[in-house]
Design a protein around this motif. Structure first.
Motif, PDB file in Angstrom:
ATOM      1  N   ARG A 164      -9.819 -86.481  -3.522  1.00 48.51           N
ATOM      2  CA  ARG A 164      -8.374 -86.695  -3.632  1.00 48.51           C
ATOM      3  C   ARG A 164      -7.948 -86.934  -5.074  1.00 48.51           C
ATOM      4  N   GLY A 165      -8.863 -87.457  -5.883  1.00 48.20           N
ATOM      5  CA  GLY A 165      -8.548 -87.649  -7.293  1.00 48.20           C
ATOM      6  C   GLY A 165      -8.684 -86.392  -8.127  1.00 48.20           C
ATOM      7  N   SER A 166      -9.170 -85.303  -7.498  1.00 50.51           N
ATOM      8  CA  SER A 166      -9.382 -84.065  -8.239  1.00 50.51           C
ATOM      9  C   SER A 166      -8.379 -82.977  -7.893  1.00 50.51           C
ATOM     10  N   VAL A 167      -7.515 -83.234  -6.905  1.00 49.17           N
ATOM     11  CA  VAL A 167      -6.536 -82.225  -6.505  1.00 49.17           C
ATOM     12  C   VAL A 167      -5.138 -82.798  -6.659  1.00 49.17           C
ATOM     13  N   SER A 168      -4.166 -81.918  -6.742  1.00 52.51           N
ATOM     14  CA  SER A 168      -2.784 -82.350  -6.926  1.00 52.51           C
ATOM     15  C   SER A 168      -1.873 -81.514  -6.051  1.00 52.51           C
ATOM     16  N   TYR A 169      -1.287 -82.157  -5.036  1.00 48.25           N
ATOM     17  CA  TYR A 169      -0.319 -81.508  -4.157  1.00 48.25           C
ATOM     18  C   TYR A 169       0.922 -82.385  -4.072  1.00 48.25           C
ATOM     19  N   ARG A 170       2.082 -81.764  -4.186  1.00 49.83           N
ATOM     20  CA  ARG A 170       3.328 -82.523  -4.129  1.00 49.83           C
ATOM     21  C   ARG A 170       3.829 -82.690  -2.693  1.00 49.83           C
ATOM     22  N   GLN A 171       3.675 -81.652  -1.898  1.00 54.68           N
ATOM     23  CA  GLN A 171       4.192 -81.686  -0.537  1.00 54.68           C
ATOM     24  C   GLN A 171       3.093 -81.749   0.522  1.00 54.68           C
ATOM     25  N   HIS A 172       1.875 -81.808   0.088  1.00 58.28           N
ATOM     26  CA  HIS A 172       0.742 -81.813   1.015  1.00 58.28           C
ATOM     27  C   HIS A 172      -0.238 -82.919   0.645  1.00 58.28           C
ATOM     28  N   ARG A 173      -1.122 -83.214   1.554  1.00 58.45           N
ATOM     29  CA  ARG A 173      -2.199 -84.165   1.334  1.00 58.45           C
ATOM     30  C   ARG A 173      -3.429 -83.692   2.096  1.00 58.45           C
ATOM     31  N   LEU A 174      -4.567 -84.287   1.789  1.00 54.72           N
ATOM     32  CA  LEU A 174      -5.794 -83.946   2.490  1.00 54.72           C
ATOM     33  C   LEU A 174      -5.901 -84.781   3.763  1.00 54.72           C
ATOM     34  N   GLY A 175      -6.239 -84.124   4.858  1.00 55.95           N
ATOM     35  CA  GLY A 175      -6.379 -84.809   6.131  1.00 55.95           C
ATOM     36  C   GLY A 175      -7.711 -85.530   6.242  1.00 55.95           C
ATOM     37  N   THR A 176      -8.073 -85.884   7.467  1.00 51.84           N
ATOM     38  CA  THR A 176      -9.324 -86.592   7.721  1.00 51.84           C
ATOM     39  C   THR A 176     -10.515 -85.695   7.411  1.00 51.84           C
ATOM     40  N   SER A 177     -11.502 -86.242   6.714  1.00 50.44           N
ATOM     41  CA  SER A 177     -12.685 -85.448   6.353  1.00 50.44           C
ATOM     42  C   SER A 177     -13.611 -85.278   7.541  1.00 50.44           C
TER      43      SER A 177
END
Length: 578
Positions: free
Chosen positions: A182-195
């Motif tokens: 999560r610290g390596s990606v950048s999304y304004r309208q999205h996020r990473l879900g459950t791994s």
């Protein structure tokens, strides 16, 4: 006509039925009630995913079948029955509500046919609630017993542990992967879900994430953007791969736009208890949802047991392929992925305490002969059983460590392996020996290195069983408390307790492959000594406090220099201290 009394007019208006409703009014009553039921069924059908859990429970949970099914039938019967002729005038509902002190008073005060029907319905619901409890207790125990028998009948006992895949060690814990990814990606309208754990196209294992909409507005309008996978088998040079393509139905999308909604509308009579497996095939993202069904057993008492019901493959364009277990195993897109429901494995492993009968495991009267239970993990373990590991031949397996029944037992009694593709079970029994469990292994890893400030700066986390040359080792990771890195990997032998520290990715692979002999490995350093010492020479101050621990290894002599420079030689026969 003008001289007819009111009583005569009332009698004529009641018809020949003696005060009851005539045929025409009955037909109108039935038609209006049927229309009401039709409206309710239509609303249910349009929103059926919202009621999926209740409907499925009524169909396959004995207790809920009695309570929910019985209540629905009672409501329908009372709804369609003609109005009761109570002989009392109905009191206005508004007046009843104003004067009543509680809901019970409302029921008691309601007069006429509606109030009588409502009281009958409440009584019926109470009766069904009591019956559901009486049914649930034996049905629940029989479910566990039948599931345990089926699991044992289909399992194969092995004499040696299956070899782990040295190319796919679980080096990066979930929490470290979550924070660093999560610290390596950048999304304004999205996020990473459950791994979750998936296989990459190159055959390695990875933590996978759905790139899902973030925020209420975006969950209503935006689509899942694809999937992201990050390598779990290396500490250094970890790769993050993103497969971006909008999903028509995906994770984090609300109501009819979500994958969950469309899975349930396209195959309603099944359960989707597992999280999605996000992965890629030929550069295109996909999601797979394992499905769990149930089957009824009527003897010796009605009960159900869970079964594998196949899976659903979700394509980015919105197509959903509902596959039987056989179709899922033969689907090229799913080759090498986890197909068997992990929640089903967890249920089957939890049922094994009943394998020697229901009475055997009861708290007071049970003998607990041969009873086992899933090994408990401390809270800092940061994972849960079953563990997912990769065996030789790129065969993912769910591994469950079982310990003997008892509050104070922590050693392993059996280790179970479930093939993640077929659901086939094999297990290894320790016999008269007891192997070290995950909780004790974490303690050994901490005690072997006294220099580290455990809990303040570093933690041991995520014990995972690894099988090497027929032996079971616990693969434990050491991370800083902020979980931003993996500083080293610690392996604890479940049989001997020997502890080995490895800081290099390739060395981890060589160790798991069995290419490095155990006697040639350097054990963990313990500040001033090693974990391989046969005893320690303790140096104390004038107050008797230990200020230094000097390890003495096998075959090593010692020379102790006293305060007057008098040398006392020891040939290794001193008694162990510390």
């Amino acid at each position: 006509m003008a001289n007819e009394s009111p009583s005569t007019r009332d009698g004529d208006s009641s018809g020949s039925s003696g005060g009851g409703p005539d045929g025409r009014s009955l037909a109108i009553h039935a038609a209006t009630r049927l229309l009401g039921v039709g409206i309710v069924v239509l609303l249910w059908y349009l929103t059926r995913p919202l009621w999926h859990g209740f409907v499925y429970g009524v169909l396959y949970s004995p207790g809920l079948t009695v309570f929910g099914g019985g209540s629905i039938i009672a409501a329908l019967v009372l709804w369609f029955l003609p109005p009761f002729d109570t002989g009392d005038a109905d009191r206005p509902l508004g007046r009843v509500l104003r004067e009543a002190d509680s809901p019970v008073d409302v029921l008691l005060e309601l007069q006429g046919s509606p109030g009588r029907k409502l009281r009958l319905f409440v009584t019926a619901v109470g009766v069904f609630a009591v019956l559901s409890v009486l049914v649930s207790v034996p049905a629940g125990m029989l479910e566990q017993r039948t599931l345990a028998q089926t699991t044992m009948d289909d399992a194969t006992q092995v004499e040696t542990f299956p070899q782990a895949n040295p190319e796919n060690p679980r080096v990066v814990p979930r929490q470290v992967a979550d924070i660093t990814t999560r610290g390596s990606v950048s999304y304004r309208q999205h996020r990473l879900g459950t791994s979750d754990i998936a296989r990459k196209e190159d055959g390695s294992l990875a933590w996978s994430y759905a790139i899902q909409p973030d925020g209420f507005r975006n969950t209503l309008i935006e689509n899942q953007r694809g999937v992201l996978v990050t390598d779990m088998t290396r500490m250094d040079d970890r790769q993050i791969q993103v497969y971006e393509e909008d999903f028509t139905y995906g994770e984090g999308m609300l109501l009819h736009r979500s994958a969950d909604w469309n899975l349930k509308t396209s195959d309603y009579i099944t359960k989707y208890d597992d999280d999605a497996v996000e992965f890629s095939h030929d550069g295109q993202p996909y999601m797979y949802y394992p499905k769990t069904g149930h089957e009824w057993h009527l003897t010796p008492f009605p009960h159900t047991t869970p079964t594998w019901d196949g899976g659903a493959l979700v394509h980015p364009d919105g197509r959903i392929d509902h596959l039987t277990p056989e179709e899922a195993r033969s689907e090229p897109i799913l080759e090498g992925q986890r197909l068997y429901p992990m929640t089903l494995t967890r249920a089957e492993m939890g049922s094994l305490g009943y394998r020697n009968g229901i009475i055997n495991q009861l708290p007071t009267v049970g003998a607990h002969e041969g009873e086992i239970e899933v090994a408990r993990l401390p809270s800092e373990a940061d994972n849960a059983q079953p563990f997912v590991i990769d065996l030789e031949g790129e065969r993912m397996s769910y591994v469950t460590a079982m310990e003997p029944h008892g509050e104070d037992t922590r050693g392993l009694d059996e280790v179970w392996f479930a093939d993640a593709e077929t659901g086939e079970y094999t297990f290894f029994g320790t016999g008269d020996e007891t192997l070290t469990g995950p909780e004790r292994a974490m303690g050994i890893a901490r005690s072997a290195d006294s220099r580290t400030n455990w809990g303040q700066n570093f933690v041991v986390t995520e014990p995972v069983p690894v099988t090497i040359d027929g032996s079971l080792w616990w693969h434990i990771k050491v991370s800083p408390t902020d979980f931003t890195d993996v500083t080293r990997n610690v392996f604890v032998n479940a049989d001997t307790g020997r502890t080995v520290e490895i800081r290099d990715d390739e060395a981890v692979r060589s160790f798991v492959a069995g290419e490095v002999m155990d006697e040639n490995l350097e054990p963990i350093e313990d500040g001033e000594g090693t974990a391989n010492a046969i005893y320690y020479v303790l140096v104390t101050d004038e107050n008797g406090d230990v200020v230094e621990r000097i390890p003495v290894e096998p075959g090593q002599g010692t020379t102790i220099v006293g305060p007057d420079d008098e040398r006392v030689r020891n040939n290794g026969t001193a008694s162990a201290a510390g």
